[in-house]
Design a protein around this motif. Sequence first.
Motif, PDB file in Angstrom:
ATOM      1  N   ALA A 124       0.348  -1.189  -0.298  1.00  4.97           N
ATOM      2  CA  ALA A 124      -0.114   0.558   0.047  1.00  4.97           C
ATOM      3  C   ALA A 124       0.945   1.026  -0.299  1.00  4.97           C
ATOM      4  O   ALA A 124       0.493   2.237  -0.474  1.00  4.97           O
ATOM      5  N   LEU A 125       1.673   0.956   1.060  1.00  2.00           N
ATOM      6  CA  LEU A 125       3.042   1.797   0.911  1.00  2.00           C
ATOM      7  C   LEU A 125       3.952   2.535  -1.052  1.00  2.00           C
ATOM      8  O   LEU A 125       4.008   3.823  -1.295  1.00  2.00           O
ATOM      9  N   THR A 126       4.448   1.575  -1.363  1.00  2.00           N
ATOM     10  CA  THR A 126       5.397   1.323  -2.243  1.00  2.00           C
ATOM     11  C   THR A 126       4.435   1.613  -3.709  1.00  2.00           C
ATOM     12  O   THR A 126       5.607   1.775  -4.671  1.00  2.00           O
ATOM     13  N   ILE A 127       3.046   1.058  -4.024  1.00  3.16           N
ATOM     14  CA  ILE A 127       2.651   1.263  -4.676  1.00  3.16           C
ATOM     15  C   ILE A 127       2.078   3.010  -4.671  1.00  3.16           C
ATOM     16  O   ILE A 127       2.130   4.192  -5.754  1.00  3.16           O
ATOM     17  N   PRO A 128       0.177   2.656  -4.427  1.00  4.75           N
ATOM     18  CA  PRO A 128      -0.509   3.947  -4.725  1.00  4.75           C
ATOM     19  C   PRO A 128      -0.072   5.024  -3.628  1.00  4.75           C
ATOM     20  O   PRO A 128       0.301   6.039  -4.365  1.00  4.75           O
ATOM     21  N   ALA A 129       0.457   4.764  -2.387  1.00  6.73           N
ATOM     22  CA  ALA A 129       0.722   5.562  -1.782  1.00  6.73           C
ATOM     23  C   ALA A 129       1.954   6.730  -2.467  1.00  6.73           C
ATOM     24  O   ALA A 129       1.905   7.922  -2.986  1.00  6.73           O
ATOM     25  N   ALA A 130       3.130   5.648  -2.867  1.00  9.53           N
ATOM     26  CA  ALA A 130       4.756   6.156  -3.534  1.00  9.53           C
ATOM     27  C   ALA A 130       4.291   7.268  -4.903  1.00  9.53           C
ATOM     28  O   ALA A 130       4.963   8.146  -4.684  1.00  9.53           O
TER      29      ALA A 130
END
Length: 360
Positions: A100-106
């Motif tokens: 969740a952090l490295t794909i959409p959020a980042a």
Amino acid sequence: MVGSISRASKIALIAGAFLAASCSQQQNGPAEQRHEFNIGWSIYAGWMPWPYAQQAGIVKKWADKYGIKINIVQVNDYIESVNQYTAGKFDGVTAANMDALTIPAAGGKDTSAIIVGDYSNGNDGVLLKGADKISAIKGRQVYLVELSVSHYLLARALASSGLALKDVKTVNTSDADIVGAFASPDVTAAVAWNPQLSVMRGQAGAKQVFSSADIPGEILDLLVVDTATLKANPNLGKALAGIWYETVALMKRQDAKGKEARAAMAKLAGAKPEMFENQLSTTYLYSDPKAAVAATSSPALVTTMTRVRDFSFSKGLFKGASSADAVGMAFPGGKTLGDPGRVTLRFDDSYMKLAADGKL
């Protein structure tokens, strides 16, 4: 935890996520009130309540209560489901905290984790041949899915023994190939998740020397939703919370109805009931919303996400970022991590609180 992707593929997807998020923001503008929503999911023991709830009519029950329609849509490839959410195909998706952090959020897509569903409590493990301590891994080639939660687990395992990633050489291996690879006499170290992990653990000479049970609460499985969509349609969050907690309460029951629900989930996952039950035994489900709220508001979550984002940044997963602070995260109580002006991952416990307080 589940998911598979090569190093090159994941970096390509993250680059695509930046572009998709940018285009989505430019074209769509603020989210509007809507009637129908799509939630993506992929096969994993802790996520099987979602398709079962749809099959059992629980999704329709809660969606009808709030005057909306919710479609629970399966995607066969886990990372692809997260990528499709990032590109705007889904309003929400099941995802691990790291992804969740490295794909959409980042990628700039403002995302809210509204349900902390479970954590891996032994579903992920480090295996060695000819040794029973993690320290023996030094100098070995370690087969795993690079840049996945397996890679993160390896880093945590090494740190527990005073070692670092530089002390081993990782060999990128897909989840489809890792069982066969570990069967080779030349392969003496690997990191995997269930169901592959349980098969590999049964191979001659294999010993599990570290698992996600040694870092409880760090490999989290979430339901994340587009923040703008959620803000414009809060009834979506209420319905999703209602669906989740009714379904997990049913699957935790130790009577005939609970057994029947778990057997149905096993079938949806393509597994035998015994195998599914074994996977559930190493999955810590937050079936009580009060426990989920407590976990989400705990300082331990900030510590976990600090470790996850630092690892992710060190591996180049915040493409183009000059520091790990480039991707901001928000937590209950006003706590932020990273740039408070660029928050794109939010741990929102408000819907879990409604469930805990009986106000859905």
